[in-house]
Design a protein around this motif. Sequence first.
Motif: not given
Lengths: 225, 243
Positions: A39-56
């Motif tokens: 989930f975090l890996g997909l999150g980091r690749l997401s274009k949505k900052k809502f997912f990518s920033i917390p994952s990073s």
Amino acid sequence: MNYFITHMSAVFPFLVKGAVYTVIITAMSVFFGTVIGLFLGLGRLSKKKFFSIPSSIYVDSIRGTPLLVQILIIYFGIPNLYNMITGDRFTMNVFVAAVLACSINSGAYVAEIFRAGIQSIDKGQMEAARSLGMTHRQAMRYIILPQAFRRIIPPLGNEFIVLLKDTSLLSVIGMEELLMQGQLYISRTYASFPVLLEVALIYLMMTWSISRWVDYMEYKLGVKR
Amino acid sequence: MEPIIKVRNLYKNFGDLEVLKGINLDIAEREVLCIIGPSGSGKSTLLRCLNMLEEITSGEVIVDGNDLTDPRVDINKVRTETGMVFQHFNLFPHMTIIENIMLAPVKVRGLSEGKARQQALELLKKVGLSDKAEVYPDNISGGQKQRVAIARALAMSPKVMLFDEPTSALDPELVGEVLEVMKDLAKEGMTMVVVTHEMGFAREVADRVIFMDEGVIIEEGTPEQIFKNPQNTRTKEFLWKVL
């Protein structure tokens, strides 16, 4: 020589008990770590900052701090924090703390493995899937992830080996895993060399088994085709 | 008759780089349109805008009545009407040839496995690869891969086929077999938009040829007009270089 054999055989049952804990904690952490990592890996690749920033943030902070410190924070720090906030006492279960710390830690590394694996797939694959009318989700599920998964088996196997060895750090919170069992015996008998040697050999046996299993999976999934 | 694809005042930027500068184009049903031009002229980008593989900066692209820039339009649905064939084939390497062809009909169209298999076998026969159904893409030649890619796109029964330099990555001796399949398609009345460097194919098969340079359509006409009697100096220069 007699000294060696006596201690090595006397400690053996304790070490087996510890090794069972080591394997159980590793297996559970591998499972939860992989789920978190996907989930975090997909999150980091997401274009949505809502997912990518917390994952990073998750990946950077977990990778940037020592596992030993993370274990101590979870086992000692969290009950202390709870006490500060509510005024009540609660003791963390050692086993729960162990699995929690290892899962959270491994999740960050697995996330990076997934991300690299997904990014290594040629972008023409996604385009071909989308041009056939598949949704992004379908393209991920049927085209990208199956190919990425084959490529990440070697680094994933490597991560599991690291994780298994790192469970030895859990001895600091008194988790009775392999190393802790050895140390308990040593504190009674002072027979440190034979016992530590045996502990090391058992770790080696376990990591070697994971290596062979990873080789088998690579072969089976045609990574080496 | 209403054109199946209408392009109105299409602009496409990559950052500061303007790749398409106001393209207007109508493509009629059953028409075979070839787009030629030097590399970097924007011809592939134009083709990729026709199924939104590139986001459109401004302007309109209307495919079969659907305005692709309208957020209410389901782009996945429109894409099922436009099959695409890529320069580098982009077959799915973890699936056999027949699985490559069956996947989208089953997962997107909801066809049963049995029906999809039957249809895939017919398409493989059509492109002359019946014996390769159970083989993996790594084990066939480039020309065979491209024929499979065409079959895979046809499996969705598209109304238009888009070809993005379909023979540019092939060894010269394998180009012919792919062009043959494309000619057959053209004869059957498939609407085709082909970005190509194969001037022979354009001359023989196209109903209309477009010459593009630096993001604009410089000249268009029948193959006869473009190849025998080009009007624009840039068209003349380009054709002089490639022919």
